[in-house]
Design a protein around this motif. Structure first.
Motif, PDB file in Angstrom:
ATOM      1  N   SER A  72      68.039  85.027 -33.351  1.00 46.11           N
ATOM      2  CA  SER A  72      66.780  84.911 -33.102  1.00 46.11           C
ATOM      3  C   SER A  72      65.859  85.060 -33.975  1.00 46.11           C
ATOM      4  O   SER A  72      64.679  84.400 -34.075  1.00 46.11           O
ATOM      5  N   ARG A  73      66.497  85.245 -35.031  1.00 40.06           N
ATOM      6  CA  ARG A  73      65.713  85.609 -36.587  1.00 40.06           C
ATOM      7  C   ARG A  73      65.477  83.998 -36.983  1.00 40.06           C
ATOM      8  O   ARG A  73      67.206  83.306 -37.583  1.00 40.06           O
ATOM      9  N   MET A  74      64.952  83.349 -37.851  1.00 41.35           N
ATOM     10  CA  MET A  74      64.941  82.185 -38.584  1.00 41.35           C
ATOM     11  C   MET A  74      65.532  82.420 -39.599  1.00 41.35           C
ATOM     12  O   MET A  74      64.711  83.570 -40.223  1.00 41.35           O
ATOM     13  N   THR A  75      66.516  81.362 -40.411  1.00 41.55           N
ATOM     14  CA  THR A  75      66.657  81.521 -41.350  1.00 41.55           C
ATOM     15  C   THR A  75      66.505  80.611 -42.485  1.00 41.55           C
ATOM     16  O   THR A  75      66.071  79.496 -41.841  1.00 41.55           O
ATOM     17  N   GLN A  76      66.111  80.575 -43.887  1.00 39.90           N
ATOM     18  CA  GLN A  76      65.801  79.277 -44.373  1.00 39.90           C
ATOM     19  C   GLN A  76      66.674  79.432 -45.987  1.00 39.90           C
ATOM     20  O   GLN A  76      67.577  79.982 -46.392  1.00 39.90           O
ATOM     21  N   PHE A  77      66.759  77.537 -46.182  1.00 39.75           N
ATOM     22  CA  PHE A  77      68.070  77.735 -46.987  1.00 39.75           C
ATOM     23  C   PHE A  77      67.613  76.600 -48.042  1.00 39.75           C
ATOM     24  O   PHE A  77      67.086  75.586 -47.656  1.00 39.75           O
ATOM     25  N   CYS A  78      66.888  77.198 -49.242  1.00 38.64           N
ATOM     26  CA  CYS A  78      66.421  75.846 -50.031  1.00 38.64           C
ATOM     27  C   CYS A  78      67.041  75.678 -51.314  1.00 38.64           C
ATOM     28  O   CYS A  78      67.804  76.015 -51.775  1.00 38.64           O
ATOM     29  N   LEU A  79      66.728  74.207 -51.719  1.00 35.37           N
ATOM     30  CA  LEU A  79      67.604  73.804 -52.254  1.00 35.37           C
ATOM     31  C   LEU A  79      66.307  72.858 -54.206  1.00 35.37           C
ATOM     32  O   LEU A  79      65.567  72.906 -53.038  1.00 35.37           O
ATOM     33  N   VAL A  80      67.505  72.725 -54.861  1.00 29.57           N
ATOM     34  CA  VAL A  80      66.525  73.099 -56.143  1.00 29.57           C
ATOM     35  C   VAL A  80      67.260  71.556 -57.190  1.00 29.57           C
ATOM     36  O   VAL A  80      68.372  72.778 -57.318  1.00 29.57           O
ATOM     37  N   SER A  81      67.336  70.393 -57.390  1.00 26.95           N
ATOM     38  CA  SER A  81      68.346  70.308 -58.503  1.00 26.95           C
ATOM     39  C   SER A  81      67.338  70.358 -59.681  1.00 26.95           C
ATOM     40  O   SER A  81      67.080  71.013 -60.427  1.00 26.95           O
ATOM     41  N   PRO A  82      68.820  70.788 -60.599  1.00 24.61           N
ATOM     42  CA  PRO A  82      68.573  70.702 -62.147  1.00 24.61           C
ATOM     43  C   PRO A  82      67.439  69.923 -62.757  1.00 24.61           C
ATOM     44  O   PRO A  82      66.339  71.003 -63.308  1.00 24.61           O
ATOM     45  N   ASP A  83      67.087  69.305 -62.267  1.00 26.58           N
ATOM     46  CA  ASP A  83      65.201  68.490 -62.881  1.00 26.58           C
ATOM     47  C   ASP A  83      64.790  68.485 -62.811  1.00 26.58           C
ATOM     48  O   ASP A  83      63.610  67.978 -62.917  1.00 26.58           O
ATOM     49  N   GLY A  84      64.783  68.984 -61.081  1.00 25.28           N
ATOM     50  CA  GLY A  84      63.871  69.303 -60.464  1.00 25.28           C
ATOM     51  C   GLY A  84      63.402  67.892 -59.815  1.00 25.28           C
ATOM     52  O   GLY A  84      61.743  67.935 -58.680  1.00 25.28           O
ATOM     53  N   ALA A  85      63.521  67.020 -59.155  1.00 27.47           N
ATOM     54  CA  ALA A  85      63.285  66.159 -59.177  1.00 27.47           C
ATOM     55  C   ALA A  85      63.519  65.703 -57.098  1.00 27.47           C
ATOM     56  O   ALA A  85      63.581  64.779 -56.735  1.00 27.47           O
ATOM     57  N   PHE A  86      64.370  66.776 -56.520  1.00 19.71           N
ATOM     58  CA  PHE A  86      64.849  67.057 -54.935  1.00 19.71           C
ATOM     59  C   PHE A  86      64.395  68.605 -54.716  1.00 19.71           C
ATOM     60  O   PHE A  86      65.069  69.658 -55.601  1.00 19.71           O
ATOM     61  N   GLN A  87      63.471  68.862 -53.583  1.00 19.98           N
ATOM     62  CA  GLN A  87      63.297  70.177 -53.898  1.00 19.98           C
ATOM     63  C   GLN A  87      63.470  70.108 -52.316  1.00 19.98           C
ATOM     64  O   GLN A  87      63.129  69.383 -51.511  1.00 19.98           O
ATOM     65  N   ALA A  88      64.290  70.822 -51.435  1.00 15.06           N
ATOM     66  CA  ALA A  88      64.269  70.964 -50.355  1.00 15.06           C
ATOM     67  C   ALA A  88      64.233  72.320 -49.377  1.00 15.06           C
ATOM     68  O   ALA A  88      64.926  73.295 -50.287  1.00 15.06           O
ATOM     69  N   CYS A  89      63.767  72.217 -48.386  1.00 18.16           N
ATOM     70  CA  CYS A  89      63.896  74.044 -47.592  1.00 18.16           C
ATOM     71  C   CYS A  89      64.530  73.740 -46.001  1.00 18.16           C
ATOM     72  O   CYS A  89      62.754  72.999 -45.658  1.00 18.16           O
ATOM     73  N   ILE A  90      65.006  74.231 -46.168  1.00 18.30           N
ATOM     74  CA  ILE A  90      66.146  74.077 -44.574  1.00 18.30           C
ATOM     75  C   ILE A  90      66.110  75.098 -43.752  1.00 18.30           C
ATOM     76  O   ILE A  90      66.054  75.911 -44.162  1.00 18.30           O
ATOM     77  N   SER A  91      65.356  75.167 -42.610  1.00 17.93           N
ATOM     78  CA  SER A  91      65.548  76.047 -42.327  1.00 17.93           C
ATOM     79  C   SER A  91      66.260  76.101 -40.209  1.00 17.93           C
ATOM     80  O   SER A  91      66.334  74.548 -40.325  1.00 17.93           O
ATOM     81  N   GLY A  92      66.851  76.928 -40.143  1.00 15.91           N
ATOM     82  CA  GLY A  92      67.621  77.517 -38.933  1.00 15.91           C
ATOM     83  C   GLY A  92      68.089  78.347 -38.287  1.00 15.91           C
ATOM     84  O   GLY A  92      67.673  79.684 -38.482  1.00 15.91           O
ATOM     85  N   ARG A  93      68.773  78.299 -37.561  1.00 15.31           N
ATOM     86  CA  ARG A  93      69.322  79.700 -36.669  1.00 15.31           C
ATOM     87  C   ARG A  93      71.077  79.589 -37.928  1.00 15.31           C
ATOM     88  O   ARG A  93      71.769  79.050 -37.915  1.00 15.31           O
ATOM     89  N   ARG A 128      77.022  79.942 -39.636  1.00 15.89           N
ATOM     90  CA  ARG A 128      76.850  78.815 -39.395  1.00 15.89           C
ATOM     91  C   ARG A 128      75.103  78.880 -39.714  1.00 15.89           C
ATOM     92  O   ARG A 128      74.695  79.388 -38.269  1.00 15.89           O
ATOM     93  N   LEU A 129      75.132  77.319 -40.626  1.00 16.68           N
ATOM     94  CA  LEU A 129      73.437  77.374 -40.216  1.00 16.68           C
ATOM     95  C   LEU A 129      73.392  76.169 -39.640  1.00 16.68           C
ATOM     96  O   LEU A 129      73.720  75.268 -40.486  1.00 16.68           O
ATOM     97  N   ALA A 130      73.124  76.734 -38.242  1.00 13.58           N
ATOM     98  CA  ALA A 130      71.789  75.184 -36.978  1.00 13.58           C
ATOM     99  C   ALA A 130      71.202  75.424 -37.680  1.00 13.58           C
ATOM    100  O   ALA A 130      70.195  75.252 -37.326  1.00 13.58           O
ATOM    101  N   MET A 131      70.872  73.842 -38.598  1.00 17.88           N
ATOM    102  CA  MET A 131      69.523  73.160 -38.859  1.00 17.88           C
ATOM    103  C   MET A 131      68.731  72.665 -38.130  1.00 17.88           C
ATOM    104  O   MET A 131      68.943  72.015 -37.198  1.00 17.88           O
ATOM    105  N   GLU A 132      67.266  73.013 -38.102  1.00 20.09           N
ATOM    106  CA  GLU A 132      66.140  72.596 -37.135  1.00 20.09           C
ATOM    107  C   GLU A 132      65.395  71.908 -37.752  1.00 20.09           C
ATOM    108  O   GLU A 132      65.050  71.045 -37.045  1.00 20.09           O
ATOM    109  N   GLN A 133      64.891  72.777 -38.668  1.00 23.75           N
ATOM    110  CA  GLN A 133      63.886  71.169 -39.487  1.00 23.75           C
ATOM    111  C   GLN A 133      64.212  71.254 -40.910  1.00 23.75           C
ATOM    112  O   GLN A 133      65.074  72.655 -41.849  1.00 23.75           O
ATOM    113  N   ALA A 134      63.295  69.972 -41.964  1.00 23.83           N
ATOM    114  CA  ALA A 134      63.748  70.341 -43.098  1.00 23.83           C
ATOM    115  C   ALA A 134      62.862  69.819 -43.727  1.00 23.83           C
ATOM    116  O   ALA A 134      61.912  68.466 -43.590  1.00 23.83           O
ATOM    117  N   SER A 135      62.391  70.257 -44.714  1.00 21.85           N
ATOM    118  CA  SER A 135      60.884  69.792 -45.407  1.00 21.85           C
ATOM    119  C   SER A 135      61.333  69.761 -47.214  1.00 21.85           C
ATOM    120  O   SER A 135      62.151  70.237 -47.979  1.00 21.85           O
TER     121      SER A 135
END
Length: 175
Positions: A72-93, A128-135
């Motif tokens: 039932s808890r939402m999980t967040q996985f965040c990624l940032v590229s070394p050069d800072g040109a890409f950032q993502a926050c992915i949420s799911g279960r 396993r993180l089942a992706m629901e959304q990504a920003s």
């Protein structure tokens, strides 16, 4: 949108899913956290699975992260590229998986370093993180473009710099 290319020269204005998966696969780790458990996010190596719309992790049963998993808890996985040109926050279960074939597929020399008993260690857990959304934020990797955009914004007071793109992905949870 300005010239948004990654440091490897690949244009960022391709399909949003392609951009997310391509960039995530170039990175070795991100930060994983479970909402509402009072823990900080933790660095984790990840394995992207576009076909399954999931992210896989290998962890140990005795970590506070694994012990906090509840469907039932939402999980967040965040990624940032070394050069800072890409950032993502992915949420799911996040869930513990008993998929032995997937664990065999993902197991590596690096994974083995964390487990005294290797692949068959009783503490090995496949997550396993089942992706629901990504920003996702994609910005220019060009110093020249950045400078020009900042200068334009300073001169034209009513103009914000155009340094990249932001997009949202809602994943198909029918899979």
């Amino acid at each position: 949108m300005p010239d948004t290319t990654f440091t490897d020269g690949r244009p960022a204005d391709t399909d949003h899913l392609d951009t997310l998966f391509y960039q995530a696969e170039q990175l070795r780790f991100g930060m994983l956290g479970i909402e509402g458990v009072g823990q900080h996010m933790q660095p984790m190596s990840h394995h992207m699975d576009r076909a399954d719309q999931a992210i896989w992790f290998i962890s140990s049963a005795d970590t506070d992260l694994v012990q906090a998993i509840l469907p039932s808890r939402m999980t967040q996985f965040c990624l940032v590229s070394p050069d800072g040109a890409f950032q993502a926050c992915i949420s799911g279960r996040l869930s513990v998986s008993d998929d032995e074939a997937k664990l065999d597929e993902l197991w590596s020399f690096a994974s083995a370093a964390w487990f005294e008993g290797g692949r068959r260690d009783a503490k090995v857990r496949l997550l396993r993180l089942a992706m629901e959304q990504a920003s996702v934020w994609v910005s220019t990797s060009s110093s020249l473009t950045f400078g020009i955009e900042m200068l334009k914004s300073a001169i034209l007071k009513d103009r914000q710099p155009e340094l990249g793109d932001h997009f949202f992905i809602a994943f198909d949870r029918q899979r």
